[in-house]
Structures are given as C-alpha cells and as structure tokens.
Design a protein around this motif. Structure first.
Motif, short mmCIF file in Angstrom:
data_model
loop_
_atom_site.label_atom_id
_atom_site.label_comp_id
_atom_site.label_asym_id
_atom_site.label_seq_id
_atom_site.Cartn_x
_atom_site.Cartn_y
_atom_site.Cartn_z
N VAL A 14 -6.02 -2.43 -4.86
CA VAL A 14 -5.54 -1.30 -4.05
C VAL A 14 -5.78 0.01 -4.82
O VAL A 14 -6.27 1.00 -4.26
CB VAL A 14 -4.04 -1.47 -3.73
N PHE A 73 -6.05 -3.33 3.82
CA PHE A 73 -5.58 -4.48 3.03
C PHE A 73 -4.78 -5.46 3.87
O PHE A 73 -4.85 -6.68 3.65
CB PHE A 73 -4.80 -3.99 1.81
N TYR A 77 -9.29 1.02 -4.67
CA TYR A 77 -9.60 1.60 -3.36
C TYR A 77 -9.21 3.08 -3.32
O TYR A 77 -10.02 3.94 -2.96
CB TYR A 77 -8.84 0.81 -2.29
N ALA A 119 -9.94 -7.86 -3.24
CA ALA A 119 -8.76 -8.23 -2.44
C ALA A 119 -9.03 -9.52 -1.69
O ALA A 119 -8.15 -10.40 -1.59
CB ALA A 119 -8.43 -7.11 -1.47
#
Lengths: 458, 88
Positions: free
Chosen positions: A12, B68, A15, A46
């Motif tokens: 994350v 995500f 990103y 991920a």
C-alpha cells in the motif's frame, strides 16, 4: 501472519509513493517514470500477499501429482547414510587388517584417501539434506518473508524476495524426488549390495552347557534374504579365527546357523549393538548340548532345567527336569558304542540314525523321556579320531571380493557411492536451482546475468 | 512487529496527506505555468502536463482503497476450496 500484514502495508505504501511521485510538480522524466512502475509493483505484491495460501496449495497440489513422499525421501536418506557409514567402517577394518600384516603403506596410501572421500561425501549429503529440511520446515515463514521482501518500495529487495519464493516452491516440490532421479541416472551401475553389510574381523567361540568350547562346529552367516555370506569351520579347540583381513563377519544384522554333526542351532547376531574397538569377540552358549570329546555330543530337547553333574573322559552325567515329554540324542562316530543310563538304568534307543556330515560318518540315538526329574548318564566308547571337512567361504575374500592385489575392488564401490551420492545430487541440485532462478524471473526477480553467474560460476 | 505495522500505517497516512497537499500545489503551479503570458509553447505544455498528471494521480489516490479491496476480493475469489489433486 504478521509478515504478511507488513507486506500488505508495504505494498500500500509503495502504491501511495507512486501516486505521490506522479503528483510532484517537477519536469524530470527520470523521477516521474518511477510512478507507474511503483503502482504496478504494489498491485503485484498485493496480489502475492493474498495468494499466500494459493502458493502453498500449488506446492501441495503439484507435489501430489508428481508423487512427492517425504517419508520415502527420509527413508532413502537414512539408508544411504547407513550405507556410507558401513562402507567407512569396512574400510577402517580393512585398513587395520592391512596394518596388522605389515602393509601399513597400503593402508595409508589407498584406504585413507577412500575414507576421507567418504567422509566428505557424508558431510555433503547431510548438509544437502539439512538445507532441504530447513527449507521445507520453514516454508510458510520463508514464503511470507519472500513476499515481504518483494513488497519493499522501489524494488529494494524484489529480486531476493522472488528468489526466496521460487527456491521454496521449487525445492519443496523437487527435492523429495531426488531419489527417483538418482535411481534413473544410476540404474546401470552395478554395485553389489554386499558392501552394504559392512565388515568386522572377529573371533567366534561356541560353548556347551558345561562351558567347554565345542570343536569342529560349522558357523554359517546368512543375510536377511537367506543368502549365504560366509562359512567357517571351527578348529579342534572350538575357535573360529575370522580376524584375518580376508575373513571377518558382516557389520550388520545377520542370521547365524551353528551346526555340528547334525545338530543345528539358529540365532540372530548384530555387531552394531556392541562396542567393537578392533576385533569382535562373538561367543554363544548352547544350553542344550554337552560335548564329551571331539565329535561326541549329548543333546536334549524340550527340557525345562538341565544341570551338569560330572564328566569323565568318555561319559557325562546330567540332571534333567521337565513337566513334559523330552528327548535326548546321543551323537557319536559310526564306530562308537553309545550307551545311555536313565536313573541308573540302561535304556535302549527309540530311534537310530546313521548319516554323514562333512565327510565323517556319524550315528545318532534318540531316547524319549517321560516328564519328571531324571539323572542321565551318556557314555561314548570308541577312540577313533576324525575331522570334518567343509569348503569355507571367507566373507571378505569371497563375498565382498576384497583383493589387495586389485585395488579396484575397493575403489570401485567408493567411486559408485561418490557418483550416486555426490555427482547425481549435484546435477539435480543445479537443475532445481536453475528452475528456481527461472521461476524467480517470472515473479519479477533476478536478471539472467545473476542466474548465469550463480549456475555456472563464471 | 506491531510497531513496524503502525509505523508503516502512519507513513501511509502522512504520504496521503502530503500527496493531497502536493496535488493542490501542482494543480496551482500547473495552471500558473499554463497561464503565463509568454509565447513559449514548450513551457506552457509542461504546465498542462503537470495538471494532467496531478488529476490522474488524484484519481488513483482516491481509488487507492478500492484498488486494494478489489485485489483482495479477486484473490479470495480465486482461492476457493480447490478440488483434490488427481491420483495417478
């Protein structure tokens, strides 16, 4: 798994770093090109994080299809280790045998290098297996660690992460198939299994009930498949001297048959249970036989208790106690007169036999006794002397085919072991390693340059 | 371990805040460059590029959570209870 949580947050982070870089109000393309790369990497990492269980499932699935059996692998491994150890011991005793007949230089120049090679081989084999078992035991942690390294921003440890993942996947599937590979590429090499039995020099003595060594017994050694490995004939004093270089006994579990003029006794012997520094001392006490003089015996069966009373040159007296029917057998040379007194009364034999054993003619009388306590006295009247003859089979010379005039007989088994347990595993290891690198490239890992260096060393 | 996780989480929050600030900054700078009273098209195009990048980045920034969540959803969909391997 905390490692996986960290890996997820790292992806994350990667990103958002990508997004941040794309937003920067700077006109440098070199910096900005990182932005899409970081975002794509983070998505891939991920996906790997969430595929953790899938990766483990794939390992199990492929392993099952290819017939992976860890129990069989460890079985194979321990067998091979035992094999190497028994070969080392065999060579050790051969070396000691050579030293004892004054051939020290041969022991130093031929046997020592062979033992050294086998020791290195053992170290290699154990290290290899340790590496494999560590990878397999730690595979869940290693996979998580690989994913974590893979997820680090700016591809800091992406190659190492991918390599760890690939190595764990490939070795978990491939390593237990090594025995099959080795069988495949070494099936044509003819290694006689006999070296597997090991070798140890020995003195063998067999005693009767009264503690006297039995003369002229035949001592035969069989393996578990009932193949005859050695045959020795005891001398007049009841000793089998198998301590010379070419004799010896196997250093392994063995079936023993002791026979004497038709009387047969079977047992199992395993020298590995005893501490042997130089020469094994093997002794047996046969409690249901008494030797009166050379080749004259009294044997009794089904008894519960037998006590030796006294003996003269030609006779022996015993007390036998039993709650069931017993029988007594007198064995002597054909020319002898055999007389048995039970409770001081002479009895006639129930059965009589005449036969030949080792070129000597014998006769045997069999007497049945009722339950109870009996004093028996057996007399053997006759003074002929004879000696049985059997063709002896020397364990080292005839079964192991050890010949000091032909060093190849000792080098060849070691060479085959090195081929099977060093060269073949190294080839297999290289195959697995190059597959790991190929897979790691698929997972975004190392470049072909690193692969080339690691595999070829150049 | 939990320290590392909270550290990374803080880092993510900070980066998100900084990213929003930089978005506005870039947006302002982009428009400023684009609106400069100069006849150099290359400079003006850079301003345009800044605005474009910032808008796209802002879009992905806003979509971050969803991206995500989508990955997690797809990966979990794929990892259903799988069939037993065939025996040979």
């Amino acid at each position: 798994m905390e490692l996986l949580v960290i890996a997820f947050y790292l992806s994350v982070l990667t990103y958002y770093l990508g997004v941040l870089i794309q937003m920067l109000p700077i006109p440098f393309y070199g910096v900005k090109k990182w932005a899409p790369q970081l975002m794509v990497d983070s998505v891939f990492s991920a996906i790997l994080v969430f595929s953790y269980s899938l990766i483990q499932w794939i390992i199990d699935y492929l392993g099952h299809i290819l017939g992976v059996d860890w129990n069989a692998y460890y079985q194979w491994f321990f067998n091979e280790i035992n094999f190497v150890i028994s070969t080392i011991l065999t060579l050790k005793f051969i070396g000691m045998g050579l030293s004892s007949i004054g051939l020290n230089f041969l022991a130093n120049s031929l046997i020592s290098p062979l033992i050294s090679s086998l020791t290195y081989l053992l170290v290699f084999l154990i290290t290899f297996s340790l590496f494999v078992s560590i990878i397999v035991t730690l595979s869940p942690t290693l996979i998580a660690l690989g994913i974590l390294l893979h997820a680090l921003p700016f591809r800091l440890a992406r190659s190492s992460g991918a390599t760890i993942l690939a190595v764990v996947i490939v070795f978990s599937i491939g390593a237990p198939l090594m025995p099959q590979f080795i069988e495949l590429i070494s099936s044509h090499t003819s290694l006689t299994n006999t070296i597997n039995y090991g070798y140890v020099p020995a003195y063998i003595t067999v005693y009767d009930l009264k503690g006297t060594p039995l003369p002229y017994y035949l001592y035969e050694i069989y393996d578990e498949n009932n193949t005859l490995l050695a045959r020795y004939l005891a001398d007049e004093k009841g000793l089998v001297n198998a301590s010379s270089l070419f004799k010896g006994v196997p250093y392994n579990r063995q079936s023993i048959t002791i026979s004497l003029a038709g009387y047969i006794y079977k047992t199992i012997y395993d020298p590995r249970n005893e501490s042997i520094s130089k020469i094994a001392n093997i002794t047996y006490k046969l409690d249901n036989i008494v030797s009166v003089k050379t080749l004259r015996l009294l044997a009794f069966f089904n008894e519960e208790k037998a006590v030796y009373n006294e003996a003269t040159e030609n006779s022996v007296s015993l007390t036998i106690d039993s709650s069931q029917n017993t029988y007594v057998v007198l064995i002597g040379l054909k020319s002898d007169d055999l007389i048995l007194h039970v409770d001081r009364v002479q009895v006639t034999p129930n059965e009589r036999y005449e036969y030949e054993w080792g070129g000597v003619e014998f006769k045997a009388y069999k007497y049945y006794l009722k339950p109870g306590k009996h004093i028996i006295q057996a007399s053997f009247i006759g003074s002929d002397r004879d000696k049985p003859y059997f063709k002896e089979i020397y364990y080292a010379r005839d079964t192991l085919k050890i010949n000091i005039n032909e060093p190849l007989s000792m080098i060849y088994p070691v060479a085959i072991l090195i081929y099977r347990l060093f060269i073949a595993p190294t080839v297999y290891f290289s195959i697995l390693f190059s597959s790991s690198l190929a897979l790691s490239r698929l997972l975004g890992g190392s470049s072909s340059k690193i692969a080339h260096v690691l595999v070829s060393g150049v | 371990m939990s320290d590392i996780i909270s550290f990374i989480q803080d880092l993510i929050v900070n980066i998100t805040i900084i990213a929003w600030i930089i978005f506005f900054l870039t947006w302002v700078i982009g428009w400023a460059i684009r609106g400069l009273p100069i006849p150099f098209m290359r400079v003006k195009r850079t301003g345009e590029k800044f605005i474009e990048d910032a808008v796209w980045a802002a879009f992905w920034l806003a979509m971050g959570t969803s991206v995500f969540a989508l990955i997690a959803y797809i990966a979990n969909t794929f990892y259903q209870p799988l069939p037993e391997p065939p025996t040979i």
